[in-house]
Design a protein around this motif. Structure first.
Motif, PDB file in Angstrom:
ATOM      1  N   ASN A  45       0.844  -1.193   0.000  1.00  8.08           N
ATOM      2  CA  ASN A  45       0.000   0.000   0.000  1.00  8.08           C
ATOM      3  C   ASN A  45       0.877   1.240   0.000  1.00  8.08           C
ATOM      4  O   ASN A  45       2.048   1.195   0.419  1.00  8.08           O
ATOM      5  CB  ASN A  45      -0.923  -0.007   1.228  1.00  8.08           C
ATOM      6  N   LEU A 271     -10.272   5.510   2.969  1.00  8.45           N
ATOM      7  CA  LEU A 271      -9.695   4.420   3.750  1.00  8.45           C
ATOM      8  C   LEU A 271      -8.189   4.363   3.531  1.00  8.45           C
ATOM      9  O   LEU A 271      -7.703   4.578   2.414  1.00  8.45           O
ATOM     10  CB  LEU A 271     -10.335   3.091   3.364  1.00  8.45           C
ATOM     11  N   TRP A 273      -6.225   1.648   3.785  1.00  6.82           N
ATOM     12  CA  TRP A 273      -5.824   0.461   3.048  1.00  6.82           C
ATOM     13  C   TRP A 273      -7.074  -0.363   2.755  1.00  6.82           C
ATOM     14  O   TRP A 273      -7.393  -1.316   3.475  1.00  6.82           O
ATOM     15  CB  TRP A 273      -4.823  -0.355   3.876  1.00  6.82           C
ATOM     16  N   PRO A 274      -7.822  -0.024   1.723  1.00  7.58           N
ATOM     17  CA  PRO A 274      -9.104  -0.699   1.462  1.00  7.58           C
ATOM     18  C   PRO A 274      -8.977  -2.203   1.281  1.00  7.58           C
ATOM     19  O   PRO A 274      -9.892  -2.946   1.652  1.00  7.58           O
ATOM     20  CB  PRO A 274      -9.591  -0.028   0.170  1.00  7.58           C
ATOM     21  N   ALA A 275      -7.862  -2.666   0.725  1.00  5.60           N
ATOM     22  CA  ALA A 275      -7.708  -4.105   0.498  1.00  5.60           C
ATOM     23  C   ALA A 275      -7.543  -4.868   1.801  1.00  5.60           C
ATOM     24  O   ALA A 275      -8.020  -6.000   1.939  1.00  5.60           O
ATOM     25  CB  ALA A 275      -6.505  -4.361  -0.415  1.00  5.60           C
ATOM     26  N   ARG A 276      -6.895  -4.256   2.776  1.00  5.14           N
ATOM     27  CA  ARG A 276      -6.642  -4.925   4.059  1.00  5.14           C
ATOM     28  C   ARG A 276      -7.667  -4.533   5.114  1.00  5.14           C
ATOM     29  O   ARG A 276      -8.054  -5.374   5.943  1.00  5.14           O
ATOM     30  CB  ARG A 276      -5.213  -4.566   4.518  1.00  5.14           C
ATOM     31  N   PRO A 278     -11.140  -2.988   4.819  1.00  3.18           N
ATOM     32  CA  PRO A 278     -12.322  -2.458   4.131  1.00  3.18           C
ATOM     33  C   PRO A 278     -13.311  -1.848   5.120  1.00  3.18           C
ATOM     34  O   PRO A 278     -13.230  -2.080   6.329  1.00  3.18           O
ATOM     35  CB  PRO A 278     -12.907  -3.691   3.445  1.00  3.18           C
ATOM     36  N   GLN A 279     -14.254  -1.083   4.585  1.00  4.75           N
ATOM     37  CA  GLN A 279     -15.210  -0.387   5.438  1.00  4.75           C
ATOM     38  C   GLN A 279     -16.022  -1.352   6.284  1.00  4.75           C
ATOM     39  O   GLN A 279     -16.309  -1.085   7.454  1.00  4.75           O
ATOM     40  CB  GLN A 279     -16.145   0.469   4.575  1.00  4.75           C
ATOM     41  N   SER A 280     -16.409  -2.489   5.707  1.00  2.05           N
ATOM     42  CA  SER A 280     -17.215  -3.453   6.457  1.00  2.05           C
ATOM     43  C   SER A 280     -16.459  -3.977   7.666  1.00  2.05           C
ATOM     44  O   SER A 280     -17.025  -4.146   8.757  1.00  2.05           O
ATOM     45  CB  SER A 280     -17.624  -4.615   5.545  1.00  2.05           C
TER      46      SER A 280
END
Length: 711
Positions: A45, A271, A273-276, A278-280
């Motif tokens: 990232n 965010l 780091w969306p891949a690591r 995520p919002q959920s």
């Protein structure tokens, strides 16, 4: 758009015959990753590229030249599971040894076990075939010092790992790395938190070999306003390069590279780091951890933005004060001395008018010794001479100040606070949440200190200082109890046995009985409950089988039967049929006076259905009684109790009722009594007190998620 991470720099070689590969830190991590993580794929990232730029300056001994010669080190505050430890504590040191094996490192973590684990990771990469093939010729491990947590190489380079509270005497390094110097459990304890900070100041600050080039690196997620990051920044923020990366950007934030060039601009809500992360996942962490922990560990803001116990959204402001107050107090939280490391003296003036509490536009907040504190209290008294009481906490300098001031100023009250600070703050939370507390509007009043005060209140108990909260809760609790705010005073007096049991020889009265809650009155006048089987003078009989009966005055049939252990039957005056039955389905049925149909049903959803109301209910003050519950208690006489009077007074004033979940059954019972006692006015319309009481029941039912009446 998020900045794309850089591709690993290509492998470089020197021109000499025995050249060794020279990799960027990013490329080194990509190639070494499979040694430590043979199963999981490396995710990269942009924030890792930014960290690598700073670490590269440290490797080249250029950090202070580029970022500032006065700097002591670097602070990285990043969320958990974002590769901070692997990158900075594991890969960075062994990468640096591929350039300069003589560099000496000291690694410190909250536990020796964690620190040793990182040491094993570093050693595992160094001993791998890949590392030995490329850089094995640069150095070998020293046989004299070759342990898991402490090893040297043939070029005099050292890697030493220890715990924050373990020994470090006689040891030092060119680079000191503090990776998670305390854990979340330690951060809660003021004693352990301060022990870490003192250890850092007294032991590790002096462990740098060469202050001109040596660097300290702190890597952690924020846990408290005065964790190690907060501690060093509060004292000397200009001496540290601080990089804080929240999981969710709170505002637009341009991030610069070490050279000062724009590296990346984060947008609000972006965010990290969306891949690591995520919002959920972040949403679930916020719920699971709670807002306090989430704001610290993931958002790098240890005090929640929306507040701790007291939420910012609860705050209300006044632009004009009432013409007169019912009560006014000064409230003072003193300290032992005025030293720079001691707490503050907090002085405030509060007043109450009706059901509202007002913080007047006055505040003292400073570190003061005995003399200045005395002078400040006297000056406040001169400014607010009509204050009914001057509250001074009976701790620290308080007793001496109280003793002196009582000779000069009337109304000095020594306050010995009950319970802990958090419990007292929680006791005032319903007042804040209901909007019963108002602060001076900074647009109208000269209160430049208001934002500082709000910060201290809304970040408690994670705030750096709790003096404002102590002074505030002291004033609010005193005024509420002193003026019969009701609940706390009722239970205090009830526990102290201050209520007298009602006399049996009460005059007859028109009465109405309804099932209620755990706090219920004694048998109604003219009724009895007995285990004998004969009639009594009131006309109420008992079969001796646990069946309780109440006469219905003026009715054709005198008896109202009750059978079992949890059923109620009550008669109403003037009804043709005297009986109203409460069944095991938790519905209440009561007769409607003057109606041919005697039944009116009350269900647990707090809806009332009353029969024809040809006659208005009289303004009686008796309540209800549940039979078969054993001996009466002081709370049974609800109509004559402090609780009932306070509830009635609050309803008549239009004030909101404040209580906690444990107290609510008794409060709900009293509110129901008020609703039925004054259901209609002389015109046969629903009365204002009844409507207000019903509104309070609806509001509190929702607040406490009230599902059913207690068994």
């Amino acid at each position: 758009m998020p900045r794309k991470s850089a591709s690993p720099s290509p492998r470089k070689s020197s021109s000499s015959a025995d050249a060794t590969p020279q990799l960027s830190l990013q490329a080194f991590v990509h190639e070494a990753w499979s040694i430590l993580e043979p199963v999981s794929r490396l995710q990269w990232n942009w924030h890792l590229d930014l960290i690598c730029e700073y670490l590269t300056l440290v490797k080249d001994n250029r950090f202070k030249n580029v970022c500032g010669p006065e700097l002591e080190g670097l602070i990285f505050n990043v969320p958990p599971r974002t590769m901070k430890s692997l990158l900075i504590t594991v890969f960075f040191p062994i990468w640096l040894w591929t350039y300069d094996p003589s560099r000496r490192f000291m690694f410190v973590s909250y536990s020796e076990k964690l620190s040793t684990q990182h040491s094993v990771f570093r050693r595992g990469v160094i001993e791998s075939d890949w590392y030995q093939k490329n850089w094995g010729g640069l150095f070998t491990f020293s046989k004299d010092q070759n342990l898991k947590s402490h090893f040297e190489n043939s070029r005099r380079g050292i890697m030493f790992s220890t715990g924050m509270q373990a020994t470090a005497t006689g040891l030092g390094g060119d680079i000191l790395i503090f990776d998670d110097p305390l854990n979340p459990e330690q951060a809660i304890s003021q004693l352990e938190r301060e022990a870490v900070n003192v250890r850092f100041d007294t032991t590790f600050r002096s462990r740098i070999n060469d202050p001109a080039t040596g660097v300290k690196i702190i890597i952690m997620q924020r846990l408290h306003e005065l964790d190690l990051t907060g501690h060093v920044l509060a004292r000397e923020s200009v001496r540290w390069k601080h990089l804080s990366l929240p999981a969710i950007a709170r505002r637009e934030e341009p991030l610069a590279s070490p050279s000062g060039k724009l590296f990346h601009t984060r947008r609000p809500g972006e965010l990290l780091w969306p891949a690591r992360l995520p919002q959920s996942f972040l949403d679930s962490q916020r719920v699971g951890m709670g807002s306090w922990a989430f704001q610290g560990q993931y958002q790098q803001s240890p005090a929640p933005v929306e507040g701790g116990i007291i939420k910012r959204k609860w705050l209300r402001f006044y632009r004009r004060l009432p013409e007169k107050f019912d009560f006014m107090v000064q409230s003072w939280d003193c300290t032992f001395s005025g030293g720079s490391d001691n707490d503050f003296v907090a002085g405030q003036v509060w007043a109450r008018a009706g059901g509202k509490y007002y913080m007047l536009p006055y505040r003292t907040y400073d570190r003061m010794d005995f003399g200045p504190t005395m002078a400040a209290i006297k000056a406040c008294h001169a400014r607010f001479p009509r204050a009914h009481a001057i509250l001074i906490e009976d701790k620290a300098n308080g007793p001496a100040i109280i003793s002196e001031l009582q000779k000069e100023i009337p109304g000095i009250m020594a306050i010995n606070p009950e319970g802990g600070k958090i419990a007292r703050a929680q006791a005032t939370a319903p007042l804040w949440e209901s909007g019963s507390i108002e602060l001076p509007d900074p647009q109208v009043f000269n209160v430049r200190w208001i934002e500082d005060y709000i910060h201290n209140i809304c970040t408690f108990p994670k705030a750096a200082h709790d003096d404002d909260m102590d002074s505030t809760s002291q004033a609010l609790i005193y005024m509420r109890n002193r003026l019969g705010g009701g609940i706390l005073d009722f239970y205090r007096r009830q526990a102290a046995g201050e209520f007298a049991r009602p006399q049996a020889s009460q005059p007859p009265a028109r009465a109405f009985a309804i099932a209620g809650s755990s706090a219920l009155p004694a048998p109604l006048p003219g009724s009895s409950v007995s285990g004998s089987s004969g009639p009594d003078p009131s006309g109420v009989g008992s079969s001796g089988t646990g069946q309780n009966e109440i006469a219905s005055p003026g009715s054709g049939s005198p008896d109202a039967g009750y059978s079992g252990t949890s059923r109620y039957q009550v008669g109403l005056p003037g009804s043709l049929s005297p009986d109203a039955e409460y069944s095991d389905t938790n519905s209440r049925q009561v007769a409607s006076p003057g109606s041919h149909s005697p039944d009116a049903e009350y269900s647990d959803t707090s809806r009332y259905q009353v029969g024809s109301s040809g006659l208005a209910l009289p303004p009686w003050r008796s309540a209800f009684h549940r039979f078969g519950r054993g001996a009466d208690t002081p709370a049974d006489t609800l109509a004559q109790s402090v609780l009932a009077r306070n509830i009635m007074t609050a309803i008549e004033q239009g004030s909101q009722i404040q209580c906690n979940a444990k107290q609510y059954p008794a409060v709900r019972a009293a509110l129901n009594a008020v609703a039925f006692n004054s259901a209609f006015n002389s015109a046969g319309e629903p009365s204002a007190p009844a409507l207000l009481a019903q509104n309070e029941i609806n509001r509190l039912d929702q607040m406490f998620n009230w599902k059913q009446w207690p068994a």
